[in-house]
Design a protein around this motif. Structure first.
Motif, PDB file in Angstrom:
ATOM      1  N   ASN A   1       0.916  -1.133   0.139  1.00 32.76           N
ATOM      2  CA  ASN A   1      -0.092   0.310   0.219  1.00 32.76           C
ATOM      3  C   ASN A   1       0.665   1.112  -0.047  1.00 32.76           C
ATOM      4  O   ASN A   1       1.053   2.025  -0.609  1.00 32.76           O
ATOM      5  CB  ASN A   1      -0.637  -0.166   1.332  1.00 32.76           C
ATOM      6  N   ASP A   2       1.795   1.179   0.340  1.00 30.60           N
ATOM      7  CA  ASP A   2       2.854   2.233   0.810  1.00 30.60           C
ATOM      8  C   ASP A   2       3.644   2.866  -0.443  1.00 30.60           C
ATOM      9  O   ASP A   2       3.418   3.641  -0.919  1.00 30.60           O
ATOM     10  CB  ASP A   2       3.653   2.578   1.353  1.00 30.60           C
TER      11      ASP A   2
ATOM     12  N   LYS B   1       0.385   4.493  -2.787  1.00 35.39           N
ATOM     13  CA  LYS B   1       0.194   5.521  -2.574  1.00 35.39           C
ATOM     14  C   LYS B   1       0.548   6.404  -2.705  1.00 35.39           C
ATOM     15  O   LYS B   1       0.601   7.636  -3.095  1.00 35.39           O
ATOM     16  CB  LYS B   1      -0.056   5.684  -1.021  1.00 35.39           C
TER      17      LYS B   1
ATOM     18  N   GLN C   1      -3.513   8.921  -2.125  1.00 41.75           N
ATOM     19  CA  GLN C   1      -4.279   8.565  -0.902  1.00 41.75           C
ATOM     20  C   GLN C   1      -3.295   8.370  -0.218  1.00 41.75           C
ATOM     21  O   GLN C   1      -2.279   8.315   0.383  1.00 41.75           O
ATOM     22  CB  GLN C   1      -4.999   7.650  -1.289  1.00 41.75           C
ATOM     23  N   LYS C   2      -4.583   9.004   1.059  1.00 37.84           N
ATOM     24  CA  LYS C   2      -3.365   8.601   2.536  1.00 37.84           C
ATOM     25  C   LYS C   2      -3.893   7.759   3.294  1.00 37.84           C
ATOM     26  O   LYS C   2      -2.814   7.837   4.164  1.00 37.84           O
ATOM     27  CB  LYS C   2      -4.452  10.219   3.250  1.00 37.84           C
ATOM     28  N   THR C   3      -4.540   6.753   3.237  1.00 38.21           N
ATOM     29  CA  THR C   3      -5.091   6.143   4.017  1.00 38.21           C
ATOM     30  C   THR C   3      -5.373   5.051   3.414  1.00 38.21           C
ATOM     31  O   THR C   3      -5.440   3.901   2.327  1.00 38.21           O
ATOM     32  CB  THR C   3      -6.486   5.960   4.923  1.00 38.21           C
ATOM     33  N   ASP C   4      -4.534   2.771   3.976  1.00 40.23           N
ATOM     34  CA  ASP C   4      -4.852   1.947   3.410  1.00 40.23           C
ATOM     35  C   ASP C   4      -6.452   2.135   3.189  1.00 40.23           C
ATOM     36  O   ASP C   4      -6.442   0.944   1.867  1.00 40.23           O
ATOM     37  CB  ASP C   4      -4.374   1.065   4.394  1.00 40.23           C
ATOM     38  N   ALA C   5      -7.570   1.838   4.014  1.00 42.06           N
ATOM     39  CA  ALA C   5      -8.438   2.704   4.022  1.00 42.06           C
ATOM     40  C   ALA C   5      -8.758   2.776   2.318  1.00 42.06           C
ATOM     41  O   ALA C   5     -10.167   1.979   1.149  1.00 42.06           O
ATOM     42  CB  ALA C   5      -9.455   3.010   4.815  1.00 42.06           C
ATOM     43  N   MET C   6      -8.220   3.700   2.186  1.00 44.17           N
ATOM     44  CA  MET C   6      -8.835   4.286   0.355  1.00 44.17           C
ATOM     45  C   MET C   6      -8.709   3.447  -0.429  1.00 44.17           C
ATOM     46  O   MET C   6      -8.832   3.199  -1.841  1.00 44.17           O
ATOM     47  CB  MET C   6      -8.162   5.628   0.175  1.00 44.17           C
TER      48      MET C   6
ATOM     49  N   SER D   1      -7.974   0.205  -0.622  1.00 41.60           N
ATOM     50  CA  SER D   1      -8.979  -0.946   0.393  1.00 41.60           C
ATOM     51  C   SER D   1     -10.223  -0.610  -0.633  1.00 41.60           C
ATOM     52  O   SER D   1     -10.509  -0.745  -1.678  1.00 41.60           O
ATOM     53  CB  SER D   1      -9.000  -0.955   0.850  1.00 41.60           C
ATOM     54  N   ARG D   2     -10.711   0.650  -0.705  1.00 40.40           N
ATOM     55  CA  ARG D   2     -12.051   0.578  -1.765  1.00 40.40           C
ATOM     56  C   ARG D   2     -11.853   1.144  -3.077  1.00 40.40           C
ATOM     57  O   ARG D   2     -12.773   1.252  -3.657  1.00 40.40           O
ATOM     58  CB  ARG D   2     -12.408   2.479  -1.073  1.00 40.40           C
TER      59      ARG D   2
END
Length: 344
Positions: free
Chosen positions: A309-310, A313, A318-323, A325-326
């Motif tokens: 994810n890093d 990003k 994007q700022k978060t891992d949740a984004m 995943s989305r």
């Protein structure tokens, strides 16, 4: 001419902030009475506030028109006003995501005006849950395309024409850079630079601003050479800018103008509209795809390739891992399932 009223003074002569004055009005007034360096930062803050209000302008116009029609006071919004507006949006068929965006615009404008907001009132939260159950939570999401599908699309382009060269550059840069369509059309030639280091030569694209970067911080995307020249984003970029002649400034992606019907269009100096990017993606990749597919396909392809994810990003910003995943499209539960790797 009457003198403006003096600001009330507190202890040791400090100005007392009046709770009934809008925050932006207080900031603008303060900017005229402070040292130049303080004024500069205040004006930049006010500029950011204006940008935020501009981004939400369509939603705010819709809300204010509703209030005017029903003779309701929009600012500050009473709980009953907000509830009525939400129910109206649901009744006319607005999606849940659209309703939530309207409420976010209304809440942000309350903050900018320094006004109390009822957006987070428990009763309104109950209403929003009811709306979600009534109209459903599932949003229509842009699907991801596969790299083989993208390559087949590139193969079909007529690269003897400027429109084919533009389409190839737009698709490959949009995918490789995980761009939003607004970011793609905002790229200027002066934002691009070929950079060499000890191991690589890369194309660096500096974004002056983006949806998630309204403060104007330096944000860069890196484009790498492709292994196959036919699908290389940097090669596609070079072939397209050759069509722009000796330009060194102005928009990278521009509209095309035909002299006669059937003739290849020649590049103009007019920036390509972001709506046109969406139409070009549908025209070449297929009607079910949209410009947003360029971004979600980068994320999905990267996740399937085992990228962290890093790393993702670093390109998507994007700022978060949740984004992450989305945005990852792994909806095929047979094709993408951890049960395949159990070793049984």
């Amino acid at each position: 001419m009457s003198k403006p009223p003096k600001e009330p003074k507190g202890e040791k002569g400090l100005t007392v902030v009046e709770a009934n004055r809008p925050t932006l009005a207080l900031a603008a007034d303060l900017a005229s009475r402070v040292a130049p360096n303080v004024e500069r930062y205040l004006l930049r803050g006010l500029e950011g506030s204006d940008n935020t209000r501009l981004a939400y302008s369509a939603d705010l116009r819709s809300y204010e028109a509703y209030c005017e029609l029903h003779q309701l006071a929009p600012w500050p919004a009473a709980l009953e006003t907000l509830a009525s507006y939400v129910a109206n949006l649901a009744d006319v068929g607005r999606k849940l995501a659209t309703i939530n965006r309207h409420l976010a615009a209304i809440e942000k404008n309350h903050q900018l005006l320094g006004l109390p907001s009822a957006i987070n009132a428990p009763a309104l939260d109950v209403l929003r849950k009811g709306v979600a159950r009534e109209i459903g939570k599932k949003q229509k999401q842009a699907p991801a395309f596969s790299v083989p599908h993208l390559k087949r699309t590139i193969d079909r382009l007529d690269l003897s024409r400027p429109d084919g060269l533009r389409a190839r550059a737009l698709l490959l840069l949009g995918f490789a850079g995980a761009f939003r369509r607004s970011e793609l059309v905002d790229i200027n030639l002066e934002h691009l630079e070929m950079v060499h280091d000890a191991t690589d030569e890369v194309l660096v694209i500096t974004l002056p601003k983006s949806k998630a970067n309204q403060a104007g911080e330096v944000e860069q995307k890196i484009i790498f050479y492709g292994e196959n020249p036919a699908y290389c984003p940097i090669g596609a970029y070079n072939a397209w800018i050759a069509q722009l002649g000796d330009r060194t400034e102005g928009p990278l992606f521009v509209s095309l103008k035909r002299s006669r019907p059937g003739e290849p269009g020649k590049p103009t100096d007019k920036r390509l509209a972001d709506r046109r990017v969406n139409l070009l993606v549908k025209e070449h990749l297929g009607a079910k795809y949209s410009a947003h597919s360029l971004r979600v396909s980068f994320i999905t392809t990267s996740k399937l390739a085992g990228q962290s994810n890093d790393f993702i990003k670093n390109q998507t910003k994007q700022k978060t891992d949740a984004m992450i995943s989305r945005y990852t499209r792994l909806d095929d539960i047979i094709k993408y399932n951890a049960g395949r790797s159990l070793g049984l």
